[in-house]
Write a protein that holds these residues in place. Sequence first.
Motif, PDB file in Angstrom:
ATOM      1  N   PRO A  17       0.984  -1.145  -0.229  1.00  0.00           N
ATOM      2  CA  PRO A  17       0.243   0.107   0.010  1.00  0.00           C
ATOM      3  C   PRO A  17       0.861   1.163  -0.340  1.00  0.00           C
ATOM      4  N   ILE A  18      -0.124   2.005  -0.681  1.00  0.00           N
ATOM      5  CA  ILE A  18       1.295   3.580  -1.139  1.00  0.00           C
ATOM      6  C   ILE A  18      -0.029   4.204  -0.725  1.00  0.00           C
ATOM      7  N   ARG A  19       1.040   5.828  -0.165  1.00  0.00           N
ATOM      8  CA  ARG A  19      -0.254   7.495  -0.191  1.00  0.00           C
ATOM      9  C   ARG A  19       0.855   8.547  -0.909  1.00  0.00           C
ATOM     10  N   TYR A  20       0.435   8.711  -1.684  1.00  0.00           N
ATOM     11  CA  TYR A  20       1.145   9.310  -2.790  1.00  0.00           C
ATOM     12  C   TYR A  20       0.976  10.586  -1.864  1.00  0.00           C
ATOM     13  N   LEU A  21       2.164  11.383  -2.035  1.00  0.00           N
ATOM     14  CA  LEU A  21       1.785  12.627  -1.199  1.00  0.00           C
ATOM     15  C   LEU A  21       2.693  13.682  -2.270  1.00  0.00           C
ATOM     16  N   ASP A  22       1.489  14.761  -3.174  1.00  0.00           N
ATOM     17  CA  ASP A  22       2.044  15.951  -4.198  1.00  0.00           C
ATOM     18  C   ASP A  22       2.977  17.154  -4.113  1.00  0.00           C
ATOM     19  N   ALA A  23       3.919  17.686  -3.170  1.00  0.00           N
ATOM     20  CA  ALA A  23       4.466  18.484  -3.215  1.00  0.00           C
ATOM     21  C   ALA A  23       4.393  19.481  -4.387  1.00  0.00           C
ATOM     22  N   ARG A  24       3.822  19.475  -5.645  1.00  0.00           N
ATOM     23  CA  ARG A  24       3.669  20.791  -6.385  1.00  0.00           C
ATOM     24  C   ARG A  24       2.472  21.631  -5.451  1.00  0.00           C
ATOM     25  N   ASP A  25       2.511  22.838  -6.232  1.00  0.00           N
ATOM     26  CA  ASP A  25       1.816  23.994  -5.748  1.00  0.00           C
ATOM     27  C   ASP A  25       0.266  23.449  -6.270  1.00  0.00           C
ATOM     28  N   ALA A  75       0.387   2.626   5.362  1.00  0.00           N
ATOM     29  CA  ALA A  75       0.891   2.430   4.376  1.00  0.00           C
ATOM     30  C   ALA A  75       2.262   3.505   3.719  1.00  0.00           C
ATOM     31  N   LEU A  76       3.211   2.818   3.169  1.00  0.00           N
ATOM     32  CA  LEU A  76       4.229   3.892   2.199  1.00  0.00           C
ATOM     33  C   LEU A  76       3.864   4.757   1.755  1.00  0.00           C
ATOM     34  N   ALA A  77       4.884   6.122   2.759  1.00  0.00           N
ATOM     35  CA  ALA A  77       4.137   7.275   1.315  1.00  0.00           C
ATOM     36  C   ALA A  77       5.284   7.539   1.128  1.00  0.00           C
ATOM     37  N   ARG A  90      12.310  18.710   1.176  1.00  0.00           N
ATOM     38  CA  ARG A  90      11.791  18.682   2.602  1.00  0.00           C
ATOM     39  C   ARG A  90      10.238  17.932   3.223  1.00  0.00           C
ATOM     40  N   VAL A  91       9.276  17.227   2.137  1.00  0.00           N
ATOM     41  CA  VAL A  91       8.224  16.344   2.737  1.00  0.00           C
ATOM     42  C   VAL A  91       9.064  14.988   3.794  1.00  0.00           C
ATOM     43  N   TRP A  92       9.869  14.263   2.653  1.00  0.00           N
ATOM     44  CA  TRP A  92      10.416  13.577   2.431  1.00  0.00           C
ATOM     45  C   TRP A  92      11.532  13.409   4.453  1.00  0.00           C
ATOM     46  N   PHE A  93      11.772  14.660   3.937  1.00  0.00           N
ATOM     47  CA  PHE A  93      12.672  14.776   5.108  1.00  0.00           C
ATOM     48  C   PHE A  93      11.724  14.908   6.750  1.00  0.00           C
ATOM     49  N   MET A  94      10.536  16.137   6.741  1.00  0.00           N
ATOM     50  CA  MET A  94       9.374  16.011   7.768  1.00  0.00           C
ATOM     51  C   MET A  94       8.517  14.395   8.085  1.00  0.00           C
ATOM     52  N   LEU A  95       8.409  13.763   7.123  1.00  0.00           N
ATOM     53  CA  LEU A  95       8.323  12.381   7.588  1.00  0.00           C
ATOM     54  C   LEU A  95       9.315  11.578   8.568  1.00  0.00           C
ATOM     55  N   GLN A  96      10.327  11.970   7.496  1.00  0.00           N
ATOM     56  CA  GLN A  96      11.683  11.046   8.166  1.00  0.00           C
ATOM     57  C   GLN A  96      11.413  11.436  10.315  1.00  0.00           C
ATOM     58  N   TYR A  97      11.291  12.507   9.963  1.00  0.00           N
ATOM     59  CA  TYR A  97      11.239  13.227  11.481  1.00  0.00           C
ATOM     60  C   TYR A  97      10.498  12.424  12.683  1.00  0.00           C
ATOM     61  N   SER A  98       8.700  13.123  11.685  1.00  0.00           N
ATOM     62  CA  SER A  98       7.418  12.283  12.498  1.00  0.00           C
ATOM     63  C   SER A  98       8.113  10.437  12.549  1.00  0.00           C
ATOM     64  N   ALA A  99       8.489  10.226  11.921  1.00  0.00           N
ATOM     65  CA  ALA A  99       8.575   8.718  11.906  1.00  0.00           C
ATOM     66  C   ALA A  99       9.103   7.840  13.092  1.00  0.00           C
ATOM     67  N   SER A 100      10.425   8.833  13.247  1.00  0.00           N
ATOM     68  CA  SER A 100      11.303   8.200  14.573  1.00  0.00           C
ATOM     69  C   SER A 100      10.990   9.328  15.900  1.00  0.00           C
TER      70      SER A 100
END
Length: 104
Positions: A17-25, A75-77, A90-100
Motif C-alpha cells: 500500500p502506498i500513499r502518494y504525496l504531491d509536493a507541487r503547487d 502505507a508507505l508514503a 522537504r516533505v521526505w525530511f518531515m516524514l523521517q522526523y515524524s517516523a522517528s
Amino acid sequence: MPNDPFVDVATLSSLGPIRYLDARDQATFEAGHAPGAVRVPVDEWDKAAKAGDIGFNKTAYWDHALGSLGVGPSALAVTYDGGQMTNAARVWFMLQYSASRPSF
C-alpha cells in the motif's frame, strides 16, 4: 520498506500500500496528479516548522498534519514534486522526523 529515499517507478507496485504525496503547487496539482495522491501544503508546513510556537516540538500539530493526509504506519508514503526534488525532499525530511518519534 526500502531504506533508499529514491524509489524507481517500476518497483512501486511491489511495495504494498502506498500513499502518494504531491509536493507541487495547488494549480499544478489540480491540473493532474498521480491517482489517489493528496497535495502536501509544503509552504504551510515550512512556516510551521520555522515558527517558534510550533517548530518540530509541537507533535500534536505534526500528527494532525500528517494524519489529515492519510499518512500513517499502514502505507508507505511516496512524495514527488515537479522534478526539482526540493519540495519532495522537504516533505521526505518531515516524514523521517515524524517516523522517528514514538507517538507516530
